[in-house]
Write an enzyme that holds these catalytic residues in place. Structure first.
Site, PDB file in Angstrom:
ATOM      1  CE  LYS A  79      -3.950   2.002   2.525  1.00 43.36           C
ATOM      2  NZ  LYS A  79      -4.828   1.866   3.715  1.00 43.36           N
ATOM      3  CB  SER A 154      -8.125   3.765   2.672  1.00 47.63           C
ATOM      4  OG  SER A 154      -7.291   3.207   3.679  1.00 47.63           O
ATOM      5  CB  SER A 178      -8.330   0.944   5.673  1.00 47.09           C
ATOM      6  OG  SER A 178      -9.031   2.134   5.476  1.00 47.09           O
TER       7      SER A 178
HETATM    8  N1  GLN Z   1     -13.061   4.410   6.164  1.00 50.30           N
HETATM    9  C1  GLN Z   1     -12.520   4.876   7.406  1.00 50.30           C
HETATM   10  C2  GLN Z   1     -12.113   6.322   7.271  1.00 50.30           C
HETATM   11  O1  GLN Z   1     -12.408   6.896   6.290  1.00 50.30           O
HETATM   12  C3  GLN Z   1     -11.354   4.025   7.802  1.00 50.30           C
HETATM   13  C4  GLN Z   1     -10.149   4.289   7.010  1.00 50.30           C
HETATM   14  C5  GLN Z   1      -8.983   3.453   7.416  1.00 50.30           C
HETATM   15  O2  GLN Z   1      -9.117   2.424   8.076  1.00 50.30           O
HETATM   16  N2  GLN Z   1      -7.803   3.919   7.038  1.00 50.30           N
HETATM   17  O3  GLN Z   1     -11.528   6.906   8.129  1.00 50.30           O
END
Ligand code: GLN
Length: 485
Positions: A79, A154, A178
């Site tokens: 990532k 994400s 994420s």
């Molecule tokens: N979707 C969540 C957010 O927007 C979690 C994102 C994540 O785990 N990096 O913060």
């Protein structure tokens, strides 16, 4: 003729060890697959062909000399918020579009020490803020199961790539879901380890009390293998726990006798898709058939978890992202001789809309006069949620929930409505709030779109997750289904 790119880590390792294939052949097959499907999916922000071929040749030398570790010679995607020395690490943001880290994240050092082969960096929501990968400043990633749908986020690039066999495994990061949510959306396995189990050194910080790196893999065995390599104490990360690392593959035991699993009723939320409810019900029946004792349990404070998260995560983000001022690294607005204007414009043009929204929310929650009402209150509720989990775990070895309340949604469907987007993480966020580990495993389909089951355990008990996930996987075939790409 076997498709080398479709192998799991343990299958590829076996063939490499028996010298039936070479790391170069395997890497070549993966790179060919990448160039074939990547234009449809958009999972990667960089493909590092030259580096990969060099690392594969080196791995082959090691293997020839009889030195083979479980990840030696096996292609991985990382990532793009995990720092890679001399390799651009963008966080899918204009702010870091040209940022080349001078060092490796500790997890990357560990992969390199294991002679892994890095084939590229994956797309993500900018600075890991989002649930669909549409917040990437570069391009959205598509779900290999249906190109009109999002892969989740994400870590959507990492999950989509593994589902489409663009690498053998990937690393993601998880602050509120994420890793697990995109894994569930793409029919692959994703683990968020206990907070502090895996070093965060070199992970670009979003919300430091919640962030954790973890594996995204094709099956549970692979997940355990990757954890064996990336876990462990790291003096470079003061939040990294100083405990020894078990061999997680010892937990791949295919029965659930004497295990007590709770099903928290609050996770079968209102507005949840009926097909997800039905799939989870049959998955839970399966766990029972396999020997687990199942009870409904209650975690009533769960309803506050989302609100707590959207105070704490933006607050921490507003502090962490203050460093992007155009002076130290990253994008820098130069067309002025006024320092304040330079800083303002750097942020104005460097950050996308969602990142700015989080910074503003967090700055507000932390500001004088509001701190007690928001940030401090959220911290107190966080403790209540944690205590509630501790109590339930006195009686139960693990908890089972859906990973997400819906199957993957269409691109564009939620991106203009942040609240709807935030709701897609209701089931995953409590895990980060409490610091416990959780895994998402494939658990069915609705209209050709994947459904994930989430399993949670007490802190530092990833072993129980592996045992339950492995037993379930051995008794089902969901993880073997491949997208029509
Ligand atoms: N979707 C969540 C957010 O927007 C979690 C994102 C994540 O785990 N990096 O913060």
């Amino acid at each position: 003729m076997i498709k080398l790119y479709a192998l799991t880590i343990h299958e590829a390792h076996q063939l490499l060890k028996e010298k039936k294939i070479s790391a170069l052949e395997l890497t070549g097959a993966v790179l060919a697959r990448l160039s074939k499907v990547e234009s449809k999916i958009g999972a990667c922000v960089a493909i590092t062909e030259d580096l990969a071929l060099k690392q594969a040749a080196k791995a082959d030398k090691y293997i020839k000399g009889g030195e083979i570790q479980p990840l030696t010679g096996i292609p991985v995607l990382i990532k793009d918020n995990i720092c890679t020395k001399d390799l651009r690490t963008t966080c899918s943001s204009k702010m870091l579009e040209d940022f080349i880290p001078p060092y490796d994240a500790s997890v990357v050092s560990k992969l390199k020490a294991a002679k892994a082969v890095i084939v590229g960096k994956t797309n993500m929501d900018e600075f890991a803020m989002g649930s669909s990968t549409e917040n990437s400043a570069f391009f959205p990633t598509r779900n290999p199961w249906n190109l009109d749908c999002v892969p989740g986020g994400s870590s959507g690039g990492s999950a989509a790539a593994i589902a489409a066999d663009e690498a053998i495994y990937a690393l993601g990061s998880d602050t509120g879901g994420s890793i697990r949510q995109p894994a569930g959306f793409c029919n692959v396995v994703g683990l968020k380890p206990t907070y502090g189990r895996v070093s965060r050194f070199g992970l670009v910080a979003f919300a430091s009390s919640l962030d954790q790196i973890g594996p995204i893999t094709k099956d549970v065995t692979d997940c355990a293998i990757v954890m064996n390599t990336i876990t462990g104490h790291d003096p470079l990360d003061s939040t990294c726990l100083p405990y020894s690392v078990p061999d997680y593959t010892n937990s791949l035991i295919p029965h659930l006798k004497n295990l007590r699993i709770g099903v928290p009723k609050e996770y079968f939320v209102e507005g949840m898709q009926e097909e997800v409810r039905v799939a989870l019900k049959s998955a839970i029946n399966k766990l029972q058939e396999l020997g687990a004792k199942i009870d409904e349990v209650s975690l009533p404070h769960t309803k506050y978890a989302l609100a707590v998260y959207y105070i704490l995560a933006p607050s921490e983000a507003s502090a962490n992202l203050a460093r992007y001022d155009g002076a130290k690294y990253g994008f820098s607005y130069q067309d002025t001789d006024n320092m304040w204007e330079a800083m303002e414009k750097t942020k104005q043009f460097g950050f996308g809309a969602e990142v700015k929204r989080r910074i503003m929310l967090g700055t507000y929650a932390l500001s004088a006069g509001y701190y007690d009402a928001y940030y401090l209150k959220a911290q107190k509720v966080r403790t209540l949620i944690r205590q509630e989990f501790d109590r339930v775990f006195e009686k139960y070895n693990a908890l089972v929930t859906p990973t997400s309340p819906t199957v993957p949604f269409k691109l564009g469907e939620k991106v203009e409505d942040p609240w709807q987007m935030y709701l897609s993480d209701v089931c995953t966020i409590p895990v980060n709030i409490t610091g416990i580990p959780a895994i998402s495993v494939p658990a069915g389909f609705a209209n050709g779109l994947p459904i994930g089951m989430q399993i949670m355990s007490p802190p530092l008990n990833e072993e129980i997750l592996f045992r339950i996930a492995f037993t379930y996987e051995q008794a089902t075939n969901w993880h073997k289904m491949k997208p029509p790409i």
